[in-house]
Design an enzyme around this catalytic site. Structure first.
Site, PDB file in Angstrom:
ATOM      1  N   GLN A 201     -70.574  11.945  49.613  1.00  0.00           N
ATOM      2  CA  GLN A 201     -69.071  12.598  49.070  1.00  0.00           C
ATOM      3  C   GLN A 201     -68.962  11.421  47.230  1.00  0.00           C
ATOM      4  O   GLN A 201     -67.939  12.286  46.900  1.00  0.00           O
ATOM      5  CB  GLN A 201     -67.782  12.018  49.786  1.00  0.00           C
ATOM      6  CG  GLN A 201     -67.547  12.856  51.330  1.00  0.00           C
ATOM      7  CD  GLN A 201     -68.910  12.438  52.554  1.00  0.00           C
ATOM      8  OE1 GLN A 201     -69.235  11.306  52.009  1.00  0.00           O
ATOM      9  NE2 GLN A 201     -67.992  12.150  53.454  1.00  0.00           N
ATOM     10  N   ASP A 242     -58.606   6.086  57.198  1.00  0.00           N
ATOM     11  CA  ASP A 242     -57.902   7.570  57.899  1.00  0.00           C
ATOM     12  C   ASP A 242     -57.773   6.697  59.361  1.00  0.00           C
ATOM     13  O   ASP A 242     -57.070   7.672  59.966  1.00  0.00           O
ATOM     14  CB  ASP A 242     -60.588   7.589  58.369  1.00  0.00           C
ATOM     15  CG  ASP A 242     -60.995   7.915  57.648  1.00  0.00           C
ATOM     16  OD1 ASP A 242     -61.590   8.134  55.978  1.00  0.00           O
ATOM     17  OD2 ASP A 242     -60.659   9.469  57.355  1.00  0.00           O
ATOM     18  N   LYS A 253     -64.987   5.106  55.629  1.00  0.00           N
ATOM     19  CA  LYS A 253     -65.917   5.998  55.578  1.00  0.00           C
ATOM     20  C   LYS A 253     -66.764   4.522  55.068  1.00  0.00           C
ATOM     21  O   LYS A 253     -66.907   3.932  55.287  1.00  0.00           O
ATOM     22  CB  LYS A 253     -66.350   6.711  53.988  1.00  0.00           C
ATOM     23  CG  LYS A 253     -67.789   7.221  53.652  1.00  0.00           C
ATOM     24  CD  LYS A 253     -68.262   8.048  55.041  1.00  0.00           C
ATOM     25  CE  LYS A 253     -67.261   9.447  54.921  1.00  0.00           C
ATOM     26  NZ  LYS A 253     -67.314  10.443  56.296  1.00  0.00           N
TER      27      LYS A 253
HETATM   28  O1  MRU Z   1     -65.649  12.126  56.284  1.00  0.00           O
HETATM   29  P1  MRU Z   1     -64.492  12.586  55.342  1.00  0.00           P
HETATM   30  O2  MRU Z   1     -65.680  12.615  54.362  1.00  0.00           O
HETATM   31  O3  MRU Z   1     -64.015  13.409  55.582  1.00  0.00           O
HETATM   32  O4  MRU Z   1     -64.513  11.121  55.012  1.00  0.00           O
HETATM   33  C1  MRU Z   1     -63.259  10.865  54.081  1.00  0.00           C
HETATM   34  C2  MRU Z   1     -62.916   9.342  54.105  1.00  0.00           C
HETATM   35  O5  MRU Z   1     -63.848   8.540  54.657  1.00  0.00           O
HETATM   36  C3  MRU Z   1     -61.878   9.286  52.290  1.00  0.00           C
HETATM   37  O6  MRU Z   1     -62.496   7.451  52.279  1.00  0.00           O
HETATM   38  C4  MRU Z   1     -60.801   8.631  53.675  1.00  0.00           C
HETATM   39  O7  MRU Z   1     -60.409   9.932  54.507  1.00  0.00           O
HETATM   40  C5  MRU Z   1     -59.824   9.062  52.982  1.00  0.00           C
HETATM   41  S1  MRU Z   1     -58.952  10.022  51.788  1.00  0.00           S
HETATM   42  C6  MRU Z   1     -57.891  10.001  50.971  1.00  0.00           C
END
Ligand code: MRU
Length: 354
Positions: A201, A242, A253
């Site tokens: 990402q 999250d 993450k």
């Molecule tokens: O697995 P993902 O790509 O959905 O993970 C996203 C993240 O970990 C972001 O850092 C988190 O959702 C915060 S976003 C604004």
């Protein structure tokens, strides 16, 4: 309905057009979702990702249920449970689903027609995305003030992980929204964006966003965090969230908690940026958060190429927990939570939304 036109999501002709984030940065293509199942798969397969945008997309899963089914409350609860099972760690999904479900239940009680109920949800979705935009700007302003108190006008060196910008949130972004805002204030020297193995990402999405905004940055691998924090005069680390629980423990993450511990070691302030919809005060500590385990193939393969010996196995936790005691501040739209304590979190969380 007013046109909903964000880069990552568009509502057109009774369909949700979702930017396929799996194909970025090389292709900008959209998948078209027209049913609740389409929404489930778009979230589970990570066509759309990032906690706030996952939540927002979930609203359309309920909308399609109203369009196609619109039967009993029991079936409505079932579809909501099904949609919520697509990704377990980000609480924003259940937050948005619960709100949309209440809206539909109310509409049913008031004998609203199927069409009227659809319109209610669409209006609600529009209001939500406007709120996300306004809240993201509030968080960015709070962070800018906090950093001003620490560093004045100094141009900052910042580390971030994963993707937390408009691709993850719709408008603006959380941690990346802070960085973008600081850049507009001419207060960014360099951003180090972590590649974010295994889904990339950081290198695929954050770099794509930073390039669009013309913000100078370097991609680093997670293994370089200690080197970068020791040698590059880092002023701050910013991540999104999250799920944040009562004591400030924050799921984000995979790799975030290692970065948090390294920041603690080098005495670099570690900040979390997230709206109150990312808080889950029903849980006491991060140990209670369900961590999503994803397919081991995300580690063992790059696209169709095997990058480990045939038959090798892997374990792929998608998130980990940064401990509240090591987080310098959490910026949410209702305030700057510092120090990060149970008491301060519950006061700010309960504050009114003005
Ligand atoms: O697995 P993902 O790509 O959905 O993970 C996203 C993240 O970990 C972001 O850092 C988190 O959702 C915060 S976003 C604004």
């Amino acid at each position: 309905m007013k046109n909903l036109e964000y880069v990552s999501i568009r509502w057109k002709n009774d369909s949700l057009h979702i930017l396929d984030q799996r194909k970025l940065p090389n292709e900008e293509t959209y998948i078209i979702a027209q049913t609740s199942e389409d929404i489930f798969h778009a979230i589970k397969d990570m066509v759309v990702r990032g906690a706030p945008l996952i939540g927002f997309t979930g609203i359309f899963g309920i909308l399609f249920w109203v369009k196609d089914v619109f039967s009993s409350e029991e079936e409505l609860n079932q579809i909501s449970k099904y949609l919520n099972s697509s990704r377990p760690t980000a609480i924003n999904l259940s937050f948005e689903l619960d709100n949309a479900v209440s809206l539909v239940k109310n509409a049913i009680k008031k004998d609203k027609t199927q069409e009227e109920t659809m319109q209610l949800i669409l209006d609600h979705a529009m209001a939500q995305i406007d709120k996300i935009r306004i809240d993201n700007q509030k968080m960015a302003d709070l962070a800018a003030d906090h950093l001003y108190k620490l560093y004045g006008e100094k141009k900052l060196n910042i580390v971030t992980l994963c993707n937390t910008g408009f691709l993850a949130c719709g408008p603006m972004g959380t941690a990346l929204g802070v960085i973008s805002n600081l850049s507009k204030l001419n207060r960014v020297n360099m951003v180090y964006t972590s590649e974010t193995r295994p889904y990339l990402q950081g290198s695929r999405l954050t770099s794509y966003e930073l390039k669009k905004e013309g913000i100078d940055h370097r991609i680093i691998v997670e293994g370089a965090h200690s080197y970068i924090l020791e040698n590059k005069q880092i002023d701050a680390v910013f991540i999104g969230a999250d799920r944040i629980v009562s004591n400030g423990d924050t799921a984000n993450k995979i790799g975030s908690s290692t970065l948090c511990l390294i920041a603690k070691h080098y005495n670099v302030p570690f900040f979390v940026v997230a709206p109150t919809s990312s808080f889950d005060l029903s849980l006491e500590t991060g140990d209670d958060i369900e961590i999503e385990l994803r397919d081991e193939d995300e580690i063992l393969r790059y696209k169709e190429y095997l990058i480990a010996p045939k038959g090798a196995t892997a374990i792929n936790p998608s998130f980990d927990i940064s401990r509240g005691e090591y987080i310098r501040a959490i910026f949410c739209e209702k305030g700057d939570i510092s120090p990060v304590t149970n008491e301060k979190i519950s006061i700010v969380h309960a504050a009114s939304n003005e």
